[in-house]
Design a protein around this motif. Structure first.
Motif, mmCIF file in Angstrom:
data_model
loop_
_atom_site.group_PDB
_atom_site.id
_atom_site.type_symbol
_atom_site.label_atom_id
_atom_site.label_comp_id
_atom_site.label_asym_id
_atom_site.label_seq_id
_atom_site.Cartn_x
_atom_site.Cartn_y
_atom_site.Cartn_z
ATOM 1 N N PRO A 41 0.776 -1.144 0.188
ATOM 2 C CA PRO A 41 0.135 0.041 -0.065
ATOM 3 C C PRO A 41 0.828 1.370 0.157
ATOM 4 O O PRO A 41 2.084 1.318 0.561
ATOM 5 C CB PRO A 41 -0.858 -0.176 1.219
ATOM 6 C CG PRO A 41 0.256 -0.810 2.309
ATOM 7 C CD PRO A 41 0.979 -1.744 1.384
ATOM 8 N N GLN A 42 0.288 2.379 -0.603
ATOM 9 C CA GLN A 42 0.946 3.692 -0.424
ATOM 10 C C GLN A 42 -0.062 4.622 -0.516
ATOM 11 O O GLN A 42 -1.081 4.568 -0.985
ATOM 12 C CB GLN A 42 1.608 3.535 -1.998
ATOM 13 C CG GLN A 42 2.383 4.988 -2.454
ATOM 14 C CD GLN A 42 3.752 5.251 -2.092
ATOM 15 O OE1 GLN A 42 4.352 4.223 -1.810
ATOM 16 N NE2 GLN A 42 4.196 6.380 -2.407
ATOM 17 N N LEU A 43 0.459 5.711 0.434
ATOM 18 C CA LEU A 43 -0.607 6.701 0.784
ATOM 19 C C LEU A 43 -0.024 7.945 0.323
ATOM 20 O O LEU A 43 1.104 8.374 0.674
ATOM 21 C CB LEU A 43 -0.894 6.747 2.067
ATOM 22 C CG LEU A 43 -2.036 7.795 2.844
ATOM 23 C CD1 LEU A 43 -3.323 7.174 2.317
ATOM 24 C CD2 LEU A 43 -1.970 7.736 4.190
ATOM 25 N N VAL A 63 -6.794 10.833 6.825
ATOM 26 C CA VAL A 63 -6.155 12.260 6.485
ATOM 27 C C VAL A 63 -7.214 13.209 6.161
ATOM 28 O O VAL A 63 -7.146 14.318 6.760
ATOM 29 C CB VAL A 63 -5.651 11.879 5.053
ATOM 30 C CG1 VAL A 63 -5.273 13.239 4.553
ATOM 31 C CG2 VAL A 63 -4.321 10.738 5.112
ATOM 32 N N ILE A 64 -8.575 12.940 5.807
ATOM 33 C CA ILE A 64 -9.876 13.904 5.591
ATOM 34 C C ILE A 64 -9.864 14.484 6.992
ATOM 35 O O ILE A 64 -10.176 15.290 7.234
ATOM 36 C CB ILE A 64 -10.765 13.193 4.959
ATOM 37 C CG1 ILE A 64 -10.401 12.720 3.515
ATOM 38 C CG2 ILE A 64 -12.024 14.278 5.016
ATOM 39 C CD1 ILE A 64 -9.885 13.814 2.565
ATOM 40 N N ALA A 114 -1.646 9.005 9.540
ATOM 41 C CA ALA A 114 -2.382 8.176 8.850
ATOM 42 C C ALA A 114 -1.673 6.778 8.396
ATOM 43 O O ALA A 114 -2.352 5.760 8.176
ATOM 44 C CB ALA A 114 -2.894 8.957 7.692
ATOM 45 N N ALA A 115 -0.299 6.958 8.093
ATOM 46 C CA ALA A 115 0.157 5.635 7.821
ATOM 47 C C ALA A 115 0.092 4.496 9.004
ATOM 48 O O ALA A 115 0.604 3.524 8.228
ATOM 49 C CB ALA A 115 1.664 6.102 7.313
ATOM 50 N N ALA A 131 -9.314 3.202 5.232
ATOM 51 C CA ALA A 131 -9.373 3.872 6.559
ATOM 52 C C ALA A 131 -8.325 5.068 6.778
ATOM 53 O O ALA A 131 -8.606 6.155 7.236
ATOM 54 C CB ALA A 131 -9.071 2.779 7.597
ATOM 55 N N ALA A 132 -7.098 4.764 6.016
ATOM 56 C CA ALA A 132 -5.967 5.724 6.142
ATOM 57 C C ALA A 132 -6.596 6.733 5.381
ATOM 58 O O ALA A 132 -6.033 8.187 5.808
ATOM 59 C CB ALA A 132 -4.776 5.245 5.616
#
Ligand code: ATP
Ligand code: MG
Length: 887
Positions: free
Chosen positions: A824-826, A881-882, A849-850, A876-877
């Protein structure tokens, strides 16, 4: 007025007329003695004669010897340039008698040469004799005094103490009283002004009343318990400073004003545009502090240039360890003098080499022969230190800025030591720069750090030798050229402790074991008899003898043994050594005559050969070399060996003598067809035994020096099998295709075009996604909010984020959760007003968030990315952030 070269010749001629054999200087760099890095006196090369392990014939010898005194027992470095009669490298004229004439002969000849031949004024000469040592029970050297009294009045004979007038080879070994000849070279004006007699100034560090010749009378042997016994053979060992003698003969008052140094100093003046003031000029015209700095710097550079150039010619290049580091330090010292006082910001010393070679190249042909290498090495060293010099100075500036801001006045010693240790800054350079800025350096701390480093070095090397235990008389016979097994007895042994390891060194009466020398490793094997077998783990060479290293002594050391060399290892080493000769020959044929051996290493497994050459050897040239060597192997050329050949005759045979080869009375010449060298090593009986020769690498080891590493025989078999196995494995990946190269090439082409295609698809997808996402964006309190979770590579995700930012006007918060190969990558992207206006920070948000994807990351305030492990946490991550943005 006699020139320096004429004076040197006159010395040789004089002693030749006194039946001395005139021999060449030994190399200044010592290779095979663990106790001494550089020759520091004429006697060094006769150590084994004095110790009784080498034939003393001819018993009278004389020479001029290149000496270097910058480390160990004799270290004159700090004096050099500041005074006018100590050099780092100097020539020592010497005459020897090994059990022939003794005190009377030596004194008479010295006097005859100085007074009758050279016509020095006897009124200016003073001599010293040993005053005696009651606690050691040695009387005054009345004998020497008696012979001196034949030539000089009593008030020119001065008693000297143990420090000045008793010479010792080391803690143990030969020693004896000595007599020095001093010259009062003051001008008549100086004599009149001082009111002191020459006698009063002897040994008082007066620059005009100096020692020129030391006559050593070796008559004792000091044992490990400190006691003295009579030496079995009395030895005369004398040493006279050539540069000092020339100065006396030319009526000068500084060694630097003679024709030994003036040509170099003239070149320095021409290059720098600065002036040097000779002693006379200085006396007429007192000089300023700045001019004195220039004078010192010119002397230092002229002196150091010689030391460095001669050492390179003798095979010791500057490096960062041991002898090499000594040379590097000398060179850096000179560079810094030239930089600071002569304004030389670029390489300078190398420009003086043509002058040096012109002046000294005839007496020392090694200088001429290696001029190109010397120039290249010195220039490169200068350039590289000038790089750290700059860096060091700016670092020092920073350190000084710091103490200034703290209101302090002193640079701490640790920092000064770091300057020394890391940037090669001598303490005085650091001090000078500090002084210019109104600071001092804590020297005490510096010395503590220096001491700590010295102790670290000492502890690492500490070796303790016990006394030799003598079991039998006699000298060792080396039989290893003809035998690998031989009957023997131990004639002496001793215990050696190094880093808490204990072992023993044995000397055998007859030994087939080769002691490590000339790059070839020592033999191993065993000595054995019916009752026991002792492993010999290594064989070293000391004073011309094989010294066998064992972990334990035999139960009965005086028993007879069979000495047996491990022949597998020996044969492999021998083959590698022979291959080295063939390699040397082939390189000269293919690259040219400038190729000269600079070092070699030969073991059972491998061979390494270092040689002078100025560019990379091409693959084609290496192939040619290999073909030539293998061709000579297939010709199965037999060894043609000549033992005990007189030095000159060997040269006539066409043997290649390395510069730096030591003068021995007899040498061994080894010839394989056209390859002919001086060599004491163990060789294959014919080249066919090498089997096969293969170079495995060619590289640079220093400026102008290349290194070839190669394998022979069985090791080549292993190499070949390795290559075959690898190739076989590669073939099997491609279904054992016949045209392997063609298949692989096609495969790579396909791969490349596929990669391009995918990149094209991705760019299109990014374009599409960007438009889609912007259309679908929500608007929260005037901020466009884009969120998405989708499969995509990290690079494409970054692209996408930037594309979205570029296409949205006004406030933007974009959060992408992407995954690629289950990773995964945010990514968070915001418009600048989100950072400045809303006080958001993408880096902080992404870190928080990560946690939901079990990862971490960071970035800038407006753009940040994080990777992780848990793909399931991506949605969820993104929501997190939001939430953190709380719009
Ligand atoms: P000094 O006390 O002047 O340093 P020394 O006692 O160290 O001399 P010796 O070891 O007896 O000198 O060396 C023999 C001769 O070599 C000396 O008489 C001198 O002429 C010369 N000599 C010694 N050191 C140097 C040097 N650093 N530079 C030039 N000549 C030297
Ligand atoms: Mg000295």
């Amino acid at each position: 007025m006699m020139t320096a070269n004429e004076i040197r010749d006159s010395f040789k001629k004089f002693f030749e007329s006194k039946q001395h054999a005139i021999v060449p200087s030994a190399p200044m760099v010592i290779k095979d003695d663990p106790t001494l890095m550089f020759t520091n006196a004429g006697m060094n090369q006769w150590k084994d004669i004095i110790l009784g392990t080498r034939d003393p014939e001819p018993r009278r010898r004389a020479d001029t010897q290149k000496c270097l005194r910058v480390s160990g027992k004799h270290n004159d470095l700090e004096e050099v340039g500041h005074d006018t009669y100590h050099h780092t490298m100097f020539e020592m004229l010497g005459n020897w008698s090994f059990g022939d004439y003794f005190k009377e002969g030596a004194i008479d000849m010295a006097w005859e040469y100085l007074v009758d031949v050279l016509k020095l004024n006897p009124e200016d000469l003073y001599v010293t004799v040993f005053e005696g040592s009651p606690e050691e029970n040695i009387p005054r050297d009345d004998e020497a005094a008696k012979y001196w009294a034949k030539h000089v009045p009593e008030d020119h004979i001065i008693n000297g103490n143990k420090h000045d007038n008793f010479w010792e080879m080391g803690d143990t070994g030969p020693c004896g009283p000595c007599s020095e000849i001093h010259v009062d070279s003051r001008t008549p004006e100086q004599k009149a002004a001082s009111g002191k007699s020459g006698r009063e100034l002897v040994n008082q560090d007066d620059p005009q009343v100096i020692e020129i010749w030391n006559l050593v009378f070796m008559q004792f042997n000091r044992k490990a318990d400190g006691s003295l016994e009579k030496l079995s053979m009395n030895v005369i060992d004398t040493g006279m400073g050539f540069e000092r003698l020339v100065r006396m003969m030319q009526g000068k008052h500084s060694n630097y004003d003679t024709d030994v140094f003036q040509p170099i100093i003239k070149a320095e003046q021409d290059i720098t545009g600065l002036k040097y003031f000779t002693f006379e000029e200085e006396t007429e015209n007192p000089i300023s502090k700045e001019q004195d700095d220039i004078n010192v710097a010119m002397r230092v550079c002229a002196d150091h240039l010689r030391a460095v150039a001669f050492s390179i010619a003798d095979g010791q290049l500057p490096s960062n360890a041991k002898a090499g580091y000594v040379i590097r330090r000398i060179l850096r010292r000179a560079v810094r003098y030239a930089y600071t006082f002569l304004g030389q910001k670029d390489g300078f010393l190398y420009k003086l080499i043509p002058t040096l070679v012109h002046e000294m190249g005839d007496a020392f042909p090694e200088l001429k022969a290696q001029q190109q290498l010397i120039t290249k090495v010195i220039k490169e060293e200068e350039d590289s230190f000038l790089r750290t010099l700059d860096k060091g100075i700016s670092l020092l500036d920073m350190a000084m800025e710091e103490i200034r801001s703290k209101g302090e006045k002193e640079l701490n010693g640790e920092q000064a030591f770091r300057m020394f240790d890391t940037y090669g800054f001598p303490l005085d350079l650091t001090e000078l720069i500090c002084r210019e800025n109104g600071f001092t350096v804590n020297e005490e701390q510096f010395n503590v750090e220096m001491q700590k480093q010295k102790e670290r070095a000492r502890n690492a090397a500490a070796v303790e030798n016990s006394d030799w235990v003598e079991l039998a008389q006699g000298e060792q016979q080396f039989v290893g050229y003809d035998y690998t097994e031989y009957e023997c007895h131990i004639i002496r042994y001793r215990k050696v402790t190094q880093k808490k390891n204990e072992f023993y060194e044995l000397v055998l009466d007859n030994t087939p074991f080769y002691g490590e020398m000339g790059g070839q490793v020592g033999d191993c094997g065993v000595i054995c008899n019916e009752s026991e077998t002792i492993d010999i783990i290594d064989t070293k060479r000391e004073n011309g003898q094989s010294v066998h290293i064992v972990k334990q002594l035999p139960k009965d050391p005086s028993a007879q043994f069979m000495a047996c060399v491990d022949t597998d290892k020996r044969n492999a080493s021998a083959a590698n050594h022979t291959a080295t000769h063939l390699l040397d020959y082939a390189l000269k044929q293919i690259l040219g005559d400038h190729v000269e051996q600079k070092g070699s290493f030969v073991s059972p497994e491998t061979l390494r050969f270092d040689f002078s050459h100025f560019e990379k050897v091409t693959d084609e040239q290496l192939r040619e070399v290999e073909r030539m060597v293998n061709d000579m192997i297939r010709q199965d050329i037999h060894i043609d060996e000549h033992r005990d050949v007189p030095f000159d005759e060997a040269k006539k045979l066409g043997a290649i003598a390395l510069f730096g080869e030591k003068y021995g009375d007899k040498v061994r010449v080894v010839r394989f067809g056209p390859s002919c060298e001086f060599c004491g090593g163990i060789h294959a009986s014919s080249t066919g035994r090498i089997g096969f020769f293969k170079i495995i690498s060619e590289s640079s080891v220093a400026a102008g020096i290349r290194r070839i590493e190669a394998r022979t025989g069985k090791e080549c078999e292993e190499l070949l099998y390795n290559i075959e196995d690898t190739l076989r494995a590669v073939k099997s990946f491609f279904n054992n295709a016949k045209d392997l190269q063609g298949v692989i090439k096609k495969y790579i082409e396909e791969h490349d075009s596929m990669k391009k295609e995918i990149e094209g698809f991705q760019a299109q997808a990014v374009e599409r996604y960007a438009n889609q996402f912007i259309e679908r964006a929500r608007e929260v309190n005037g901020v466009k909010v884009v969120t998405a979770v989708l499969p995509m590579t990290p690079a494409a995700a970054k692209d996408l984020a930037f594309k979205i930012r570029a296409s949205v006007e006004g406030s933007l918060l974009c959060v992408l959760g992407t995954h690629d190969n289950n990773k995964p990558q945010l990514s968070i992207m915001m418009s600048d007003d989100m950072v400045s206006g809303h006080g958001l920070n993408a880096g902080q948000m992404v870190r928080e968030a990560a946690k939901l994807i079990q990862g971490g990351g960071g970035g800038q305030p407006h753009f940040a990315q994080a990777g992780g492990k848990n793909v399931d946490g991506l949605s969820a991550a993104v929501d997190k952030v939001i939430e953190l943005a709380s719009l």
